[in-house]
Design an enzyme around this catalytic site. Structure first.
Site, PDB file in Angstrom:
ATOM      1  N   HIS A 192      40.718  37.552  44.243  1.00 48.14           N
ATOM      2  CA  HIS A 192      40.130  38.834  44.649  1.00 48.14           C
ATOM      3  C   HIS A 192      41.138  39.976  44.603  1.00 48.14           C
ATOM      4  O   HIS A 192      40.991  40.958  45.315  1.00 48.14           O
ATOM      5  CB  HIS A 192      39.558  38.722  46.070  1.00 48.14           C
ATOM      6  CG  HIS A 192      38.495  37.679  46.206  1.00 48.14           C
ATOM      7  ND1 HIS A 192      38.786  36.348  46.413  1.00 48.14           N
ATOM      8  CD2 HIS A 192      37.143  37.761  46.130  1.00 48.14           C
ATOM      9  CE1 HIS A 192      37.664  35.653  46.484  1.00 48.14           C
ATOM     10  NE2 HIS A 192      36.641  36.484  46.305  1.00 48.14           N
TER      11      HIS A 192
ATOM     12  N   GLU B 226      28.474  36.257  34.901  1.00 45.47           N
ATOM     13  CA  GLU B 226      28.953  37.538  34.402  1.00 45.47           C
ATOM     14  C   GLU B 226      28.648  37.732  32.925  1.00 45.47           C
ATOM     15  O   GLU B 226      28.420  38.853  32.469  1.00 45.47           O
ATOM     16  CB  GLU B 226      30.462  37.682  34.676  1.00 45.47           C
ATOM     17  CG  GLU B 226      30.805  37.956  36.129  1.00 45.47           C
ATOM     18  CD  GLU B 226      30.676  36.721  37.032  1.00 45.47           C
ATOM     19  OE1 GLU B 226      30.589  35.588  36.512  1.00 45.47           O
ATOM     20  OE2 GLU B 226      30.645  36.890  38.262  1.00 45.47           O
TER      21      GLU B 226
END
Lengths: 328, 460
Positions: free
Chosen positions: A129, A60
């Site tokens: 998540h 990321e």
């Protein structure tokens, strides 16, 4: 005008922006061939080619860092972080670089970058998540933080975000992707960043919320209109930084009572900032304590379905809190 | 440990009460069911009894102050506790020990919004009933209060009539039916001290916001248009709540409705004869037959013939009342009150007589419920009881007319039969009808009054 799911509206907004402006490209994990894990960018690589919808490595920091450089060089990148939970490796880039370039260079450089990420729970996604991360970024000067909740708003806001000359954090609640459908105009329109929206008018009490909680708040408000005769105003922030203080204060002046609802945990959340602003600027109009209903201060979304249910504010819990405040 | 004693709910539509008089003082012993205080709601005075054997510890709301139902007005101690100090018997501990002589009655917090609205509209918050948690005054409560006050200024005022005698018998004189709001304003006039006592119009004064005082609860006081000048030999008699209510109602009614009075004369021979024949029968059923039920029945006939008299004027239109609820003014020692006979058209003469007896008796003994004085659509005032021949009563707002019944006198009248005129001695009385010319014209009023007269003269 067509009825689209939130994800279809989002895809349409990206698609139209890419068609209109060759500088716009998407960079993220699995966004190309697979079309993203949620299929937001499905079909876009086939349409615009592998150099405009680019599969990134699982890093990321690289996604955001590369996009920041591209944006400084005149491109209009859309960085997709697969889940908001994965954004932390990019935190240094976002906070120390992306957000500060314009300031550091005295405006000589700017970063027209959109960082998209699905956030939120209620989908049995557990610790990695399900996080809500908006408050971390709302704390950072130099960033705009958008959390749209309806198909109309998501398309209009993604266009504004792509067109914006500065970095925009764009958080989509993953549970709303296919759950929420709505009328979306064909073709180009935009929804301005920094403008809230009254999704339901009322004069008994204002619920300020955003994201998935908007839909739960609307459900609670409808139910209370039937059962309790309460007339609840529901204000959708749409942008959590900068806050639309004018619309917020106007609504508070009208109703005198405020309930803030967010899924993110309570302490240090958007609700705290809202409560402080309201107390500071609309004090004389308050007819009750500013109340907050938020996720609990536990480290993360639990996996067990029962515990996840206990974490998430629900329409029933929102209704109960509204009742409590309305009766004050 | 002490028991909290709260303002009781004294009627279905009653949300607040005024402390009329404390019959017990702090430190005095209480006997269960023994009267402890008098509470005034609208125009009804009620005695409230002590709930326990024990002691009155503390009075939290002084006389003359109006508080919401449920507000703690006193603290009591159980006699067991007095004997064995500190013993717990499950009584609710008092939440607040602060005495409130002259202080705010409602202890619930005042929100910033309420404080601001009270200042903007010059409202004494002690007069606003609170519906929020713990009796808190909410923003909606104060908005409703302001709206009611405005509506009151625009179209409603209170009662009516002409002469009164403190010694008059039950079904006599004048009219009243205070709205809570009106009383609240009057109450405020009292709060603001002697200079306000002379003010003719509390409502108008309320429109003049005054600088907020230090006390949150009385952020403003009404401005008195004229002060009562008190000479060295004069004595100032404080206004009773009822006196103040009557004063304001009269002024408001006169200002609200253009009053016109029309007078007819009725021959009561048949009514007198009927009463003579039947009063024995009625008495055997425990009912005292007065003339009042006859007038109520005649008014019912009149209202059925001319329904516009049973109506109220409003800016949006004329409200035609479907029910015939007849108020009958009753004089009581320090004023008057108008209990209402509900659905008078559905009652026989016996039923009416029974209702009149009951309401008058309870009015004089101050046992009327607040609901007994509400909902009237027409009022009768029997001023003749104190010898008055005719009078021009003031309309009991928001009604549209009021009937004054003069004293019955035997008079020499000309009667015509079969074309022959003759002098006769008949029991006659004047009927004066004051009506609101906004919705009733002279011919209509006379048509109503004519029907009343015919019903009395042809009574079977």
């Amino acid at each position: 005008m067509a009825e689209l799911s939130l994800i279809e509206a989002l895809r349409a907004g990206i698609d139209e922006s890419m068609a209109a402006d060759e500088r716009v490209f998407v960079f993220g994990e699995d966004v190309g061939k697979r079309g993203g894990v949620f299929r937001v960018t499905e079909g876009l690589q086939a349409k615009y080619g592998p150099w405009r919808v680019i599969d990134s490595p699982l890093a990321e920091g690289v996604i955001v860092g590369a996009c920041t450089g591209a944006a400084m060089s005149g491109m209009r990148p859309i960085a997709e972080i697969q889940f908001a939970d994965f954004i932390w490796p990019a935190m240094n880039q976002i906070v120390s670089e992306t957000a500060r370039i314009a300031y550091r260079s005295n405006g000589d450089w700017n970063v027209p970058l959109v960082i998209r990420a699905p956030y939120g729970g209620g989908i049995h996604g557990a610790l990695y998540h399900s996080q809500s991360v908006e408050a971390f970024f709302a704390h950072v000067p130099g960033l705009k933080v958008v959390v749209p909740a309806t198909p109309y708003d998501v398309k209009g806001l993604i266009k504004s975000a792509i067109a914006d000359p500065d970095p925009v954090m764009f958080f989509e609640h993953k549970k709303t992707y296919r759950l929420i459908k709505g009328e979306v105009p064909d073709g180009d329109y935009s929804v301005p960043i920094g403008k809230a929206d009254i999704k339901r008018e009322g004069d008994d009490l204002t619920v300020i919320t955003y994201g998935l909680m908007l839909h739960y708040a609307l459900e609670a408000a409808e139910q209370l209109a039937q059962t309790d005769g309460l007339n609840i105003e529901v204000l959708d922030l749409r942008t959590v930084r900068p806050l639309d203080t004018e619309m917020i204060f106007n609504s508070v002046r009208k109703t005198g009572k405020v309930l803030i609802v967010h899924e993110d945990n309570l302490t240090g959340g958007i609700g705290g900032e809202l409560a402080a602003l309201i107390a500071e600027h609309a004090f004389e109009y308050l007819d009750g304590p500013i109340m907050r209903l938020a996720g609990p201060d536990v480290p993360a979304m639990p996996f067990a379905a029962t515990l996840e249910e206990a974490f998430m504010p629900s329409p029933e819990r929102i209704a109960a809190k509204i009742r409590e405040l309305a009766a004050y | 440990m002490a028991l909290e004693f709260k303002m009781p709910k004294l009627g279905e539509s009653v949300t607040e009460g005024t402390i009329g008089r404390w019959l017990k003082q702090p430190g005095e012993e209480l006997e269960q069911y023994e009267p402890m205080l008098e509470v005034t709601t609208d125009k009804v005075d009620t005695e409230v009894s002590a709930p326990i054997n024990g002691t009155l510890l503390e009075i939290l709301v002084p006389e003359g102050e109006t508080v919401a139902v449920g507000t703690v007005i006193a603290r009591l101690a159980d006699s067991d506790e007095v004997a064995s100090t500190g013993a717990s018997n499950g009584a609710t501990p008092a939440a607040s020990a602060a005495p409130a002589q002259g202080g705010p009655a409602n202890k619930a917090p005042i929100s910033p919004a309420v404080a601001r609205l009270a200042a903007e509209h010059a409202i004494d918050l002690r007069q606003v009933p609170g519906t929020g948690a713990g009796g808190r005054i909410s923003k909606k409560d104060i908005e409703a209060f302001v709206a009611a006050r405005k509506a009151g200024q625009a179209s409603s005022a209170q009662p009516a009539a002409a002469t009164t005698s403190p010694d008059a018998t039950p079904d006599s004189t004048l009219a009243t039916a205070a709205t809570r709001e009106v009383e609240a304003e009057l109450h405020q006039a009292l709060q603001s001290g002697p200079e306000a006592l002379a003010q003719a119009d509390a409502a108008a004064a309320m429109k003049q916001p005054q600088p907020a005082s230090g006390d949150t609860f009385s952020t403003a006081q009404p401005k008195a248009p004229a002060a009562a000048t008190l000479g060295p030999d004069d004595e100032l008699v404080p206004l009773s709540p009822m006196r103040r209510a009557i004063a304001d109602h009269m002024v408001r009614s006169k200002r609200t409705a253009p009053h016109v009075t029309t007078v007819m004369e009725a021959d009561l021979s048949r009514v007198v004869a009927h009463r003579e024949r039947h009063k024995g029968d009625f008495e055997r059923q425990g009912v005292k037959l007065t003339f009042t039920p006859y007038f109520v029945q005649a008014v019912v006939a009149g209202l059925q013939a001319v329904p516009i008299v049973n109506a109220s004027f409003g800016d949006d239109g004329i409200v035609m009342h479907q029910r015939l609820n007849i108020g009958v003014a009753v004089a009581i020692p320090d004023g008057l009150i108008v209990p209402v006979i509900k659905d008078a058209d559905e009652k026989s003469l016996l039923g009416l007589a029974r209702a009149v007896n009951d309401l008058a008796e309870r009015a004089r003994s101050r046992r009327l419920q607040a609901d007994d004085t509400q909902g009237g659509t027409f009022t009768i005032t029997n001023h003749g009881v104190s010898g008055s021949l005719f009078a021009m009563p003031i309309i009991n707002q928001p009604q549209s007319a009021i009937l004054g019944v003069g004293a019955m006198q035997k008079r020499v009248v000309v009667v015509s039969e079969n074309g022959l005129d003759a002098l006769a001695i008949r029991p006659m009385c004047y009927l004066s009808l004051t009506f609101d010319h906004r919705l009733i014209d002279g011919a209509t009023a006379d048509s109503f009054l004519g029907q009343v007269k015919r019903t009395l003269e042809q009574f079977q």
